[in-house]
Write a protein that holds these residues in place. Structure first.
Motif, mmCIF file in Angstrom:
data_model
loop_
_atom_site.group_PDB
_atom_site.id
_atom_site.type_symbol
_atom_site.label_atom_id
_atom_site.label_comp_id
_atom_site.label_asym_id
_atom_site.label_seq_id
_atom_site.Cartn_x
_atom_site.Cartn_y
_atom_site.Cartn_z
ATOM 1 N N VAL A 111 0.840 -1.206 0.000
ATOM 2 C CA VAL A 111 0.000 0.000 0.000
ATOM 3 C C VAL A 111 0.871 1.250 0.000
ATOM 4 O O VAL A 111 0.614 2.204 -0.749
ATOM 5 C CB VAL A 111 -0.974 -0.010 1.204
ATOM 6 N N VAL A 112 1.932 1.264 0.792
ATOM 7 C CA VAL A 112 2.848 2.414 0.826
ATOM 8 C C VAL A 112 3.489 2.598 -0.545
ATOM 9 O O VAL A 112 3.613 3.725 -1.037
ATOM 10 C CB VAL A 112 3.917 2.243 1.925
ATOM 11 N N PHE A 113 3.888 1.493 -1.191
ATOM 12 C CA PHE A 113 4.471 1.585 -2.523
ATOM 13 C C PHE A 113 3.502 2.255 -3.489
ATOM 14 O O PHE A 113 3.894 3.137 -4.266
ATOM 15 C CB PHE A 113 4.872 0.196 -3.044
ATOM 16 N N ILE A 114 2.237 1.835 -3.476
ATOM 17 C CA ILE A 114 1.239 2.423 -4.376
ATOM 18 C C ILE A 114 1.068 3.909 -4.083
ATOM 19 O O ILE A 114 1.046 4.732 -5.000
ATOM 20 C CB ILE A 114 -0.116 1.686 -4.262
ATOM 21 N N GLU A 115 0.966 4.262 -2.826
ATOM 22 C CA GLU A 115 0.776 5.669 -2.458
ATOM 23 C C GLU A 115 1.953 6.542 -2.883
ATOM 24 O O GLU A 115 1.762 7.689 -3.284
ATOM 25 C CB GLU A 115 0.566 5.789 -0.949
ATOM 26 N N GLU A 116 3.161 5.998 -2.815
ATOM 27 C CA GLU A 116 4.360 6.776 -3.123
ATOM 28 C C GLU A 116 4.818 6.644 -4.576
ATOM 29 O O GLU A 116 5.734 7.345 -5.004
ATOM 30 C CB GLU A 116 5.497 6.368 -2.186
#
Length: 111
Positions: free
Chosen positions: A84-89
């Motif tokens: 999820v962090v990867f997608i957000e960033e």
């Protein structure tokens, strides 16, 4: 889940499916099930792959054209937070923030 039977895929890039180029931003859930075989000692015949995909399509502007296509898999629940962090960033997410997709496609079925 332990054998990659339930995974998430995030992918993006410029594609041309013979209808003109568009930038696609996609999240897919892929599940692999074993298909039973009737009247055989080896009960399981083969794996069947099903996918649920949401694809958002955007006009290709310079910033999106310059962005390299990419993808990222999430293959187990323990890595979901990092996914999820990867997608957000992700640069694709940043470039599309606040933009309205030209079209959205939701598909479910065997691969």
């Amino acid at each position: 889940m332990e054998c990659d039977g339930d995974m998430l895929l995030f992918q993006w890039g410029v594609f041309d499916w013979r209808q003109g180029s568009s930038f696609e931003y996609d999240i897919t859930r892929q599940c692999i099930f074993s298909e039973p075989r009737e009247n055989k000692k080896d009960f399981w015949e083969e794996d069947v792959i099903w996918q649920l995909s949401l694809t958002l399509s955007y006009s290709v502007v310079n910033a999106l054209q310059m962005l390299s296509p990419g993808d990222r898999w999430c293959d187990r629940p323990s890595t979901l937070d990092d996914f999820v962090v990867f997608i957000e960033e992700c640069e694709a997410t940043q470039l599309l923030e606040g933009k309205r997709a030209e079209s959205a496609r939701l598909e479910f079925g065997p691969v």
